[in-house]
Write an enzyme that holds these catalytic residues in place. Structure first.
Site, short mmCIF file in Angstrom:
data_model
loop_
_atom_site.label_atom_id
_atom_site.label_comp_id
_atom_site.label_asym_id
_atom_site.label_seq_id
_atom_site.Cartn_x
_atom_site.Cartn_y
_atom_site.Cartn_z
N SER A 18 46.09 81.47 25.01
CA SER A 18 45.28 80.37 25.54
C SER A 18 44.09 80.08 24.63
O SER A 18 43.54 80.98 24.00
CB SER A 18 44.75 80.70 26.93
OG SER A 18 43.91 79.64 27.36
N LYS A 32 49.46 84.48 32.09
CA LYS A 32 49.12 83.18 31.47
C LYS A 32 49.42 82.03 32.45
O LYS A 32 48.68 81.04 32.50
CB LYS A 32 49.93 83.00 30.17
CG LYS A 32 49.79 81.62 29.52
CD LYS A 32 48.43 81.44 28.87
CE LYS A 32 47.99 80.04 28.57
NZ LYS A 32 48.80 79.15 27.81
N HIS A 44 46.67 81.94 34.86
CA HIS A 44 45.53 81.38 34.11
C HIS A 44 45.59 79.85 34.14
O HIS A 44 44.61 79.17 34.42
CB HIS A 44 45.55 81.90 32.67
CG HIS A 44 44.68 81.13 31.71
ND1 HIS A 44 45.02 79.87 31.25
CD2 HIS A 44 43.49 81.41 31.15
CE1 HIS A 44 44.07 79.43 30.45
NE2 HIS A 44 43.13 80.35 30.37
N ASN A 45 46.77 79.31 33.84
CA ASN A 45 46.88 77.84 33.78
C ASN A 45 46.73 77.21 35.15
O ASN A 45 46.16 76.13 35.28
CB ASN A 45 48.23 77.45 33.15
CG ASN A 45 48.22 77.63 31.65
OD1 ASN A 45 47.46 78.43 31.13
ND2 ASN A 45 49.06 76.90 30.96
N GLU A 62 43.19 77.10 35.72
CA GLU A 62 42.66 76.03 34.85
C GLU A 62 42.79 74.66 35.54
O GLU A 62 41.84 73.87 35.56
CB GLU A 62 43.44 76.07 33.53
CG GLU A 62 43.09 75.03 32.52
CD GLU A 62 44.03 75.11 31.31
OE1 GLU A 62 44.15 76.20 30.70
OE2 GLU A 62 44.66 74.09 30.98
P1 NDP Z 1 53.98 71.12 19.04
O1 NDP Z 1 54.75 70.04 19.68
O2 NDP Z 1 52.74 70.79 18.29
O3 NDP Z 1 54.94 71.94 18.06
C1 NDP Z 1 56.19 72.31 18.45
C2 NDP Z 1 56.86 73.16 17.36
O4 NDP Z 1 58.15 73.53 17.84
C3 NDP Z 1 57.07 72.42 16.06
O5 NDP Z 1 57.00 73.34 15.01
C4 NDP Z 1 58.48 71.89 16.21
O6 NDP Z 1 59.17 71.72 15.00
C5 NDP Z 1 59.14 73.01 16.97
N1 NDP Z 1 60.27 72.52 17.72
C6 NDP Z 1 60.25 71.62 18.71
N2 NDP Z 1 61.50 71.42 19.19
C7 NDP Z 1 62.31 72.21 18.46
C8 NDP Z 1 63.71 72.44 18.46
N3 NDP Z 1 64.51 71.83 19.32
N4 NDP Z 1 64.20 73.32 17.57
C9 NDP Z 1 63.39 73.94 16.70
N5 NDP Z 1 62.06 73.78 16.65
C10 NDP Z 1 61.53 72.91 17.51
O7 NDP Z 1 53.70 72.18 20.17
P2 NDP Z 1 52.45 73.16 20.38
O8 NDP Z 1 52.13 73.83 19.10
O9 NDP Z 1 51.38 72.45 21.12
O10 NDP Z 1 53.07 74.22 21.43
C11 NDP Z 1 53.94 75.27 21.04
C12 NDP Z 1 54.05 76.23 22.21
O11 NDP Z 1 52.74 76.72 22.52
C13 NDP Z 1 54.58 75.58 23.49
O12 NDP Z 1 55.33 76.53 24.21
C14 NDP Z 1 53.31 75.25 24.26
O13 NDP Z 1 53.52 75.15 25.64
C15 NDP Z 1 52.44 76.46 23.89
N6 NDP Z 1 51.01 76.28 24.02
C16 NDP Z 1 50.39 75.11 23.64
C17 NDP Z 1 49.02 74.98 23.78
C18 NDP Z 1 48.32 73.74 23.35
O14 NDP Z 1 47.11 73.62 23.65
N7 NDP Z 1 48.97 72.82 22.65
C19 NDP Z 1 48.20 76.08 24.33
C20 NDP Z 1 48.94 77.27 24.61
C21 NDP Z 1 50.28 77.35 24.48
P3 NDP Z 1 59.27 70.29 14.26
O15 NDP Z 1 58.07 70.19 13.40
O16 NDP Z 1 60.54 70.38 13.51
O17 NDP Z 1 59.32 69.23 15.33
#
Ligand code: NDP
Length: 467
Positions: free
Chosen positions: A128, A182, A185-186, A189
């Site tokens: 988080s 977590k 937590h959410n 939140e």
């Molecule tokens: P993003 O959308 O920014 O990034 C997603 C990532 O996953 C990219 O690298 C993308 O690759 C990859 N991806 C998506 N779909 C596929 C697929 N079908 N096959 C392979 N790779 C894939 O997401 P976030 O970084 O925001 O979130 C990532 C995780 O972290 C999620 O589970 C989210 O819930 C969690 N999270 C997010 C927070 C936030 O504030 N954003 C906070 C805490 C947890 P590509 O570049 O090829 O699309």
């Protein structure tokens, strides 16, 4: 040793993954990185600047595995769900038996339990803190086998937020324990945000304050018992001005809130386990209602807008602030009750004081009050938070202000569902004689379910047929 040998791997260079990789690199570890869309890897490496030397770009998962020192650990930072299962299958086919897969996304903890049950080394960690947290210090809630956690703990603790010398990265228990913490937590939140939004609505529609004035109130609250990251950012966004129109940014944002579902999971788990998490449930429902914009507009034309202005001085800012304190205590009381129920249901021993501690820095709900909660839960880990000396005193001091706020809001048509839920919970939790005797009589009448008597043991039935 090969100078490309990385300490850890990371797949998924999205918002969270990219920042987490940079954070790991900055803390002196070598990270092998891979992303589905390979072009993004180059951009990421370019933007990494001086940290590039700590990063190993890998175009394929096979390359990534070859780049990591065994025994390996690979972090997945991809969307929760089938993508995680697909990567686990790909990785396991390439990894050694003692290599660890770490799912750091927002997985449903039931999925993490299932994945951990396969027996292959697997950790589910809740991270988080959003983008900023991932880059400079998130709060990390770990789950899985302790021996696997211990192997990667030096990296996770190095990159985590720090609360007065204590890293906010803690092992919560086996299987999905970290993701369960977590999830709650959410849920908290959602509730914390909703209650601040209700106070905003009361000030905007009930008191006629402008966004900048409301921002100043939030700023004032952020110096006392309500000091928290969410209060701080509420002050900042309330004071912000749109450069295009010079209008307050809050006034140009559509009043329709999104969600990714973790608040809903918390409410569903609470219902499954029979735990009243009514403040969180109210917050989830409020987000759902917010999305029904067209229906709300239709309702306003049919019934007239509800909010009425309060009379001058009818509600003070101090009273409203105390109402938020009381609402927050109710929300966390319910959250920790839910954690206790999850712990029992899944044979975990969730460390309640440690959970409060790991939330003190790095995460979205970080606040001063969490330190008080950590102290209260350390004194009596199994107690209901509102019954602890510290919070019982605070509730005695603030509950009349919560009551005044909720009743004035109700009279003036100012929606305050989460604060109201908190007040109802408080009132029910201090009612020695509830109204469930009538419910039992009704159940016995129509379903012969029986009831307990005050004056005798056993199950009894009412004289319904004879009346
Ligand atoms: P993003 O959308 O920014 O990034 C997603 C990532 O996953 C990219 O690298 C993308 O690759 C990859 N991806 C998506 N779909 C596929 C697929 N079908 N096959 C392979 N790779 C894939 O997401 P976030 O970084 O925001 O979130 C990532 C995780 O972290 C999620 O589970 C989210 O819930 C969690 N999270 C997010 C927070 C936030 O504030 N954003 C906070 C805490 C947890 P590509 O570049 O090829 O699309």
């Amino acid at each position: 040793m090969d100078n490309h040998a990385a300490d850890i791997g990371l797949i998924g260079l999205g918002t969270m993954g990219a920042n987490l990789a940079l954070n790991i690199a900055e803390n002196g570890f070598r990270v092998a990185v891979h992303n589905r869309t390979v072009e993004k890897i180059e951009g990421f490496m370019h933007d990494a600047g001086p940290l590039t030397s700590q990063l190993v770009a890998c175009d394929t998962v096979e390359e990534l595995i070859r780049a990591i020192k065994p025994p390996r650990a690979v972090i997945l930072m991809v969307p929760a769900g089938p993508v995680v299962d697909e990567y686990i299958a790909t990785l396991r086919a390439l990894m050694d038996d003692d290599d660890i897969v770490i799912d750091a996304g927002n997985a449903n903890f039931q999925d993490t339990n299932r994945r951990a049950a396969s027996g292959a080394p697997f950790l589910g960690i809740g991270v988080s803190g959003g983008e900023e947290g991932a880059r400079f210090g998130p709060s990390i809630m770990g789950g899985g086998r302790k021996v696997h956690w211990d192997r990667v703990a030096p990296i996770l603790q190095a990159i985590a937020a720090d609360y007065q010398g204590t890293p906010c990265a803690t092992w919560m228990g086996e299987g999905g324990a970290g993701h369960a913490v977590k999830t709650v937590h959410n849920g908290i939140e959602y509730a914390d945000m909703q209650m601040i939004a209700e106070a905003y609505g009361i000030m905007r529609d009930g008191m006629g304050l402008q966004p900048a004035q409301i921002g100043a109130v939030f700023e004032g609250w952020n110096t006392g018992a309500l000091k928290s990251y969410l209060m701080e950012i509420s002050a900042t966004v309330s004071k912000a001005v749109d450069p295009q129109t010079n209008a307050p940014v809050l006034d140009i944002i559509l009043d329709r809130a999104g969600q990714k579902g973790t608040g809903r999971w918390t409410a569903i788990e609470a219902q499954h386990l029979g735990v009243p998490a009514t403040v969180i449930e109210a917050a989830v429902a409020a987000r759902n209602l917010s999305s029904r914009l067209e229906m709300r507009i239709k309702g306003e034309s049919l019934f007239g807008a509800a909010p009425q202005r309060l009379a001058d001085g009818q509600l003070t800012i101090d009273t409203l602030g105390n109402a938020l304190i009381a609402g927050k205590i109710m929300c966390y009381t319910q959250g920790f009750e839910l954690l206790a129920a999850l712990s029992a249901a899944h044979n975990w021993t969730l460390p309640m004081p440690e959970i409060a501690k790991v939330w003190r820095e790095g995460c979205i709900i970080r606040s001063t009050m969490l330190n008080d909660m950590a102290n209260a839960l350390s004194e009596s880990p199994d107690a209901n938070l509102m019954f602890s000396d510290f919070f019982a005193r605070l509730m005695r001091e603030t509950q009349t202000d919560l009551r005044q706020t909720v009743s004035l809001a109700a009279q003036s048509g100012l929606p305050a569902p989460a604060l109201s839920a908190g007040l109802s919970y408080f009132d029910m939790m201090r009612t020695g004689q509830s109204t469930a005797n009538l419910i039992q009589a009704q159940r016995d009448f129509f379903g012969a379910h029986g009831f307990e008597r005050r004056d005798a043991e056993g199950a009894h039935h009412g004289p319904w047929g004879s009346n």
